[in-house]
Design a protein around this motif. Sequence first.
Motif, PDB file in Angstrom:
ATOM      1  N   SER A   1       0.829  -1.194   0.000  1.00 59.45           N
ATOM      2  CA  SER A   1       0.000   0.000   0.000  1.00 59.45           C
ATOM      3  C   SER A   1       0.871   1.255   0.000  1.00 59.45           C
ATOM      4  CB  SER A   1      -0.916  -0.021   1.222  1.00 59.45           C
ATOM      5  OG  SER A   1      -1.782   1.068   1.213  1.00 59.45           O
ATOM      6  N   ALA A   2       1.918   1.245   0.809  1.00 63.52           N
ATOM      7  CA  ALA A   2       2.828   2.394   0.871  1.00 63.52           C
ATOM      8  C   ALA A   2       3.533   2.593  -0.472  1.00 63.52           C
ATOM      9  CB  ALA A   2       3.853   2.192   1.985  1.00 63.52           C
ATOM     10  N   ALA A   3       3.919   1.506  -1.128  1.00 62.88           N
ATOM     11  CA  ALA A   3       4.584   1.602  -2.429  1.00 62.88           C
ATOM     12  C   ALA A   3       3.634   2.176  -3.478  1.00 62.88           C
ATOM     13  CB  ALA A   3       5.095   0.231  -2.868  1.00 62.88           C
ATOM     14  N   LEU A   4       2.396   1.704  -3.478  1.00 64.03           N
ATOM     15  CA  LEU A   4       1.416   2.223  -4.433  1.00 64.03           C
ATOM     16  C   LEU A   4       1.132   3.698  -4.189  1.00 64.03           C
ATOM     17  CD1 LEU A   4      -1.393  -0.471  -4.836  1.00 64.03           C
ATOM     18  CD2 LEU A   4       0.094   0.445  -6.607  1.00 64.03           C
ATOM     19  N   GLU A   5       1.088   4.093  -2.931  1.00 64.89           N
ATOM     20  CA  GLU A   5       0.795   5.482  -2.592  1.00 64.89           C
ATOM     21  C   GLU A   5       1.819   6.424  -3.213  1.00 64.89           C
ATOM     22  OE1 GLU A   5      -1.103   7.089   1.317  1.00 64.89           O
ATOM     23  OE2 GLU A   5       1.043   6.826   1.639  1.00 64.89           O
ATOM     24  N   GLY A   6       3.082   6.009  -3.213  1.00 60.34           N
ATOM     25  CA  GLY A   6       4.139   6.846  -3.782  1.00 60.34           C
ATOM     26  C   GLY A   6       4.164   6.839  -5.301  1.00 60.34           C
ATOM     27  N   GLU A   7       3.831   5.708  -5.896  1.00 58.58           N
ATOM     28  CA  GLU A   7       3.966   5.548  -7.347  1.00 58.58           C
ATOM     29  C   GLU A   7       2.673   5.747  -8.128  1.00 58.58           C
ATOM     30  OE1 GLU A   7       6.885   5.087  -8.992  1.00 58.58           O
ATOM     31  OE2 GLU A   7       7.836   5.348  -7.040  1.00 58.58           O
ATOM     32  N   ALA A   8       1.571   5.309  -7.537  1.00 56.74           N
ATOM     33  CA  ALA A   8       0.283   5.371  -8.252  1.00 56.74           C
ATOM     34  C   ALA A   8      -0.835   5.646  -7.250  1.00 56.74           C
ATOM     35  CB  ALA A   8       0.039   4.061  -9.000  1.00 56.74           C
ATOM     36  N   PRO A   9      -0.930   6.884  -6.749  1.00 59.05           N
ATOM     37  CA  PRO A   9      -1.921   7.183  -5.708  1.00 59.05           C
ATOM     38  C   PRO A   9      -3.369   6.905  -6.119  1.00 59.05           C
ATOM     39  CG  PRO A   9      -0.743   9.185  -6.397  1.00 59.05           C
ATOM     40  CD  PRO A   9      -0.122   8.023  -7.100  1.00 59.05           C
ATOM     41  N   ASN A  10      -3.723   7.132  -7.364  1.00 52.44           N
ATOM     42  CA  ASN A  10      -5.092   6.845  -7.812  1.00 52.44           C
ATOM     43  C   ASN A  10      -5.384   5.351  -7.770  1.00 52.44           C
ATOM     44  OD1 ASN A  10      -5.653   9.528  -8.182  1.00 52.44           O
ATOM     45  ND2 ASN A  10      -5.269   9.497 -10.386  1.00 52.44           N
ATOM     46  N   LEU A  11      -4.407   4.555  -8.154  1.00 51.20           N
ATOM     47  CA  LEU A  11      -4.562   3.102  -8.111  1.00 51.20           C
ATOM     48  C   LEU A  11      -4.697   2.639  -6.660  1.00 51.20           C
ATOM     49  CD1 LEU A  11      -4.685   0.339  -9.433  1.00 51.20           C
ATOM     50  CD2 LEU A  11      -2.179   0.328  -9.459  1.00 51.20           C
ATOM     51  N   LYS A  12      -3.899   3.216  -5.759  1.00 49.17           N
ATOM     52  CA  LYS A  12      -3.989   2.863  -4.340  1.00 49.17           C
ATOM     53  C   LYS A  12      -5.384   3.162  -3.804  1.00 49.17           C
ATOM     54  CE  LYS A  12      -2.455   3.806   0.298  1.00 49.17           C
ATOM     55  NZ  LYS A  12      -3.809   3.795   0.830  1.00 49.17           N
ATOM     56  N   TYR A  13      -5.928   4.319  -4.163  1.00 51.05           N
ATOM     57  CA  TYR A  13      -7.275   4.693  -3.727  1.00 51.05           C
ATOM     58  C   TYR A  13      -8.294   3.667  -4.226  1.00 51.05           C
ATOM     59  CZ  TYR A  13     -11.595   7.308  -3.210  1.00 51.05           C
ATOM     60  OH  TYR A  13     -12.870   7.672  -2.881  1.00 51.05           O
TER      61      TYR A  13
ATOM     62  N   PRO B   1      -7.471   5.661   4.690  1.00 53.10           N
ATOM     63  CA  PRO B   1      -6.146   5.120   4.368  1.00 53.10           C
ATOM     64  C   PRO B   1      -4.991   5.925   4.967  1.00 53.10           C
ATOM     65  CG  PRO B   1      -7.223   5.976   2.389  1.00 53.10           C
ATOM     66  CD  PRO B   1      -8.214   6.057   3.508  1.00 53.10           C
ATOM     67  N   GLN B   2      -5.207   7.197   5.232  1.00 52.09           N
ATOM     68  CA  GLN B   2      -4.140   8.017   5.822  1.00 52.09           C
ATOM     69  C   GLN B   2      -3.774   7.556   7.231  1.00 52.09           C
ATOM     70  OE1 GLN B   2      -2.397  10.490   4.309  1.00 52.09           O
ATOM     71  NE2 GLN B   2      -3.489   9.958   2.450  1.00 52.09           N
TER      72      GLN B   2
END
Length: 114
Positions: free
Chosen positions: A53-65, A100-101
């Motif tokens: 989740s942390a990796a996605l947040e940095g690289e693809a925030p829309n995908l993480k959401y 998620p925050q």
Amino acid sequence: MLSLDTNEGKKQLCHIYNDISKELFGFGTTLLKVTFDHNLITFVAKHRRSPRSAALEGEAPNLKYEVDFYMSSIYKKKLKERLEEELKLDLEAVLRDYDPQTQWAITNIIVRQA
């Protein structure tokens, strides 16, 4: 049927909730509290942050959401199924909000009135 408003009932509810967390994310919650009031079950949970989740947040925030949204939907579905199957509850609705925050989740379950 097990009375939900007892220590044993709350323990069983928490066990089911945490089992689903382990199944979906690989680990349980860091804090979990359940209350039961008339026909409303409320879970207040602090989840652990997934490295993915942390990796996605940095690289693809829309995908993480989007992933967070779908995982929360899956959580609700599995929780409803398990509570109905294992505790023989007749559930009207499962409502869940996840931030998620902060990793906090509040889940309200409305048990159908007889």
